[in-house]
Scaffold this motif. Structure first.
Motif, PDB file in Angstrom:
ATOM      1  N   VAL A 258       0.843  -1.196   0.000  1.00 25.82           N
ATOM      2  CA  VAL A 258       0.000   0.000   0.000  1.00 25.82           C
ATOM      3  C   VAL A 258       0.880   1.249   0.000  1.00 25.82           C
ATOM      4  N   TYR A 259       0.590   2.154  -0.906  1.00 23.71           N
ATOM      5  CA  TYR A 259       1.406   3.355  -1.103  1.00 23.71           C
ATOM      6  C   TYR A 259       0.796   4.561  -0.383  1.00 23.71           C
ATOM      7  N   PRO A 260       1.595   5.293   0.399  1.00 24.29           N
ATOM      8  CA  PRO A 260       1.102   6.552   0.967  1.00 24.29           C
ATOM      9  C   PRO A 260       0.921   7.607  -0.130  1.00 24.29           C
ATOM     10  N   ILE A 261      -0.058   8.459   0.047  1.00 23.13           N
ATOM     11  CA  ILE A 261      -0.313   9.535  -0.918  1.00 23.13           C
ATOM     12  C   ILE A 261      -0.002  10.869  -0.239  1.00 23.13           C
ATOM     13  N   LEU A 262       0.967  11.580  -0.794  1.00 24.00           N
ATOM     14  CA  LEU A 262       1.384  12.886  -0.284  1.00 24.00           C
ATOM     15  C   LEU A 262       0.866  13.975  -1.216  1.00 24.00           C
ATOM     16  N   GLU A 263       0.208  14.982  -0.628  1.00 23.98           N
ATOM     17  CA  GLU A 263      -0.204  16.154  -1.388  1.00 23.98           C
ATOM     18  C   GLU A 263       0.307  17.382  -0.651  1.00 23.98           C
ATOM     19  N   GLY A 264       1.145  18.158  -1.312  1.00 21.19           N
ATOM     20  CA  GLY A 264       1.732  19.295  -0.613  1.00 21.19           C
ATOM     21  C   GLY A 264       2.577  18.809   0.553  1.00 21.19           C
ATOM     22  N   ASP A 265       2.204  19.229   1.769  1.00 18.84           N
ATOM     23  CA  ASP A 265       2.979  18.823   2.944  1.00 18.84           C
ATOM     24  C   ASP A 265       2.169  17.941   3.892  1.00 18.84           C
ATOM     25  N   ARG A 266       1.145  17.248   3.358  1.00 17.82           N
ATOM     26  CA  ARG A 266       0.406  16.330   4.225  1.00 17.82           C
ATOM     27  C   ARG A 266       0.013  15.065   3.469  1.00 17.82           C
ATOM     28  N   PHE A 267      -0.160  14.007   4.222  1.00 18.12           N
ATOM     29  CA  PHE A 267      -0.581  12.732   3.655  1.00 18.12           C
ATOM     30  C   PHE A 267      -2.107  12.689   3.662  1.00 18.12           C
ATOM     31  N   VAL A 268      -2.666  12.467   2.469  1.00 17.40           N
ATOM     32  CA  VAL A 268      -4.119  12.590   2.318  1.00 17.40           C
ATOM     33  C   VAL A 268      -4.810  11.242   2.106  1.00 17.40           C
ATOM     34  N   GLY A 269      -4.017  10.180   1.955  1.00 17.89           N
ATOM     35  CA  GLY A 269      -4.625   8.869   1.749  1.00 17.89           C
ATOM     36  C   GLY A 269      -3.590   7.810   1.502  1.00 17.89           C
TER      37      GLY A 269
END
Length: 391
Positions: free
Chosen positions: A324-335
């Motif tokens: 399972v891959y972490p999803i980073l958007e900007g400076d936070r993990f969103v999913g």
């Protein structure tokens, strides 16, 4: 003693992502040598669900990277060597003189590991080196010693244990990998002579390892410094910090939970705060072994993101999934997302998608994710993006 500097949580995230090459948009001309040197090392991993960890980590920072490039960088250009940090990794060749103490440390450690005591005696080790000297690089498949006695879970043939030992000790080096199979050669035929002959004291090596770790961390505790390379022990890291207090800046770092924790930063931390860019708003799918994800304690501390790899967890006990891959958007993990590539069918298949609590997934965010998946598909040369009916 310098006055303590306070790093708010958003500032801390910005500094860490910038130091690790994830604040910038992953485009532009690719300088692979500079990219790997900036990271310090890139972890290797055999699992290929989409792309192996080392390729994915590099691609996340510059999406002009392609999988064949690292082989050329290592096997033909000899700009990196392979050894053990906290795990098997590729490391810039320029760092080889500062790595020599690690060969000694690991050689001593391997001899103490219970499961390595079945390796061949000295005459057997010499015979393996003689074959490699005469025949050129060989993999474990070139040898056929058998396990003696009862077969345990981690049992391996004596020749495999011996090749491991000689590699950890620096007597053999990885000449290249073929389909991820490691081919061993004599170190003096892999590592250029200037790096072999360059000698540094143990103290100088410790100083470089701790200093370069903190440089790539932007700030960190003694434990963070020790864990970065895993080439110094806890006492050596604490001693180094004590000796360098006049150079370092004491900081208090705000965690995602609002708590403030003491740490250390390089002397140029204030300039870094001024110049570190804000994280790009681009959405990225990171590898489970990405440097920003790997230290789970730091990940939770800074981002409030709890993450565990579950490849070795029985399927029935997994909270999320196999890979399972972490999803980073900007400076936070969103999913987090579970996705796999079927290279033969030329398909990238999304199996599951989970939103982080408190994160609203708007249509633009879904659009960003689809764009990233399309870019990932190009990395592994597949054409079709398929969403499972359950996502």
């Amino acid at each position: 003693m310098k006055s303590r500097l306070r790093l708010g949580n958003r500032t801390a995230r910005r500094l860490w992502l910038s130091a690790q090459g994830l604040a910038q948009t992953p485009t532009g001309e690719l300088d692979l040598d500079a990219l790997i040197k900036g990271l310090g090392f890139v972890q290797l991993d055999s699992i290929q669900v989409v792309s192996r960890a080392h390729h994915h980590i590099l691609w996340s920072r510059n999406q002009n990277y392609r999988e064949a490039m690292l082989h050329d960088h290592m096997s033909h250009k000899r700009l990196v060597f392979e050894h053990f940090t906290h795990d098997a990794s590729v490391i810039p060749m320029d760092f080889y003189p500062m790595w020599k103490r690690q060969f000694r440390r690991l050689e001593e450690r391997v001899r103490g590991w219970e499961w390595h005591r079945g390796m061949l005696p000295e005459a057997g080790r010499d015979a393996i080196k003689a074959r490699i000297r005469e025949e050129g690089p060989l993999s474990t498949k070139a040898f056929n010693s058998k396990i003696q006695g009862k077969k345990e879970m981690w049992s391996r043939p004596p020749h495999k244990l011996t090749l491991d030992y000689l590699w950890y000790a620096g007597e053999l080096s990885t000449a290249y990998r073929k389909n991820f199979t490691k081919f061993y050669d004599l170190t003096n035929r892999v590592i250029p002579q200037p790096y072999l002959s360059h000698k540094l004291t143990d103290k100088a090596q410790i100083d470089w390892l701790c200093r370069s770790a903190l440089d790539r961390l932007a700030f960190g505790t003694e434990g963070d410094i020790q864990k970065f390379w895993d080439a110094v022990d806890n006492i050596e890291a604490r001693t180094w910090v004590d000796q360098k207090r006049k150079e370092l800046v004491p900081v208090d770092v705000e965690g995602a939970d609002g708590a403030w924790r003491p740490a250390w930063a390089p002397g140029d931390i204030e300039k870094r705060i001024e110049t570190a860019p804000a994280a790009t708003s681009r959405l990225r799918i990171l590898n489970p072994f990405d440097p920003v994800v790997r230290n789970r304690e730091r990940l939770k501390r800074l981002f409030g993101f709890e993450y565990t790899v579950e490849m070795f967890v029985p399927a029935a006990k997994r909270q999320w999934g196999y890979y399972v891959y972490p999803i980073l958007e900007g400076d936070r993990f969103v999913g987090r997302i579970e996705v796999k590539a079927d290279r033969k069918a030329r398909q990238l298949i999304v199996l599951n998608l989970w939103q982080e609590p408190g994160v609203k997934w708007s249509q633009p965010r879904y659009g960003k994710l689809e764009s990233e998946l399309e870019r990932m598909a190009r990395l592994v040369s597949v054409d079709e993006l398929i969403w499972s009916k359950d996502t």
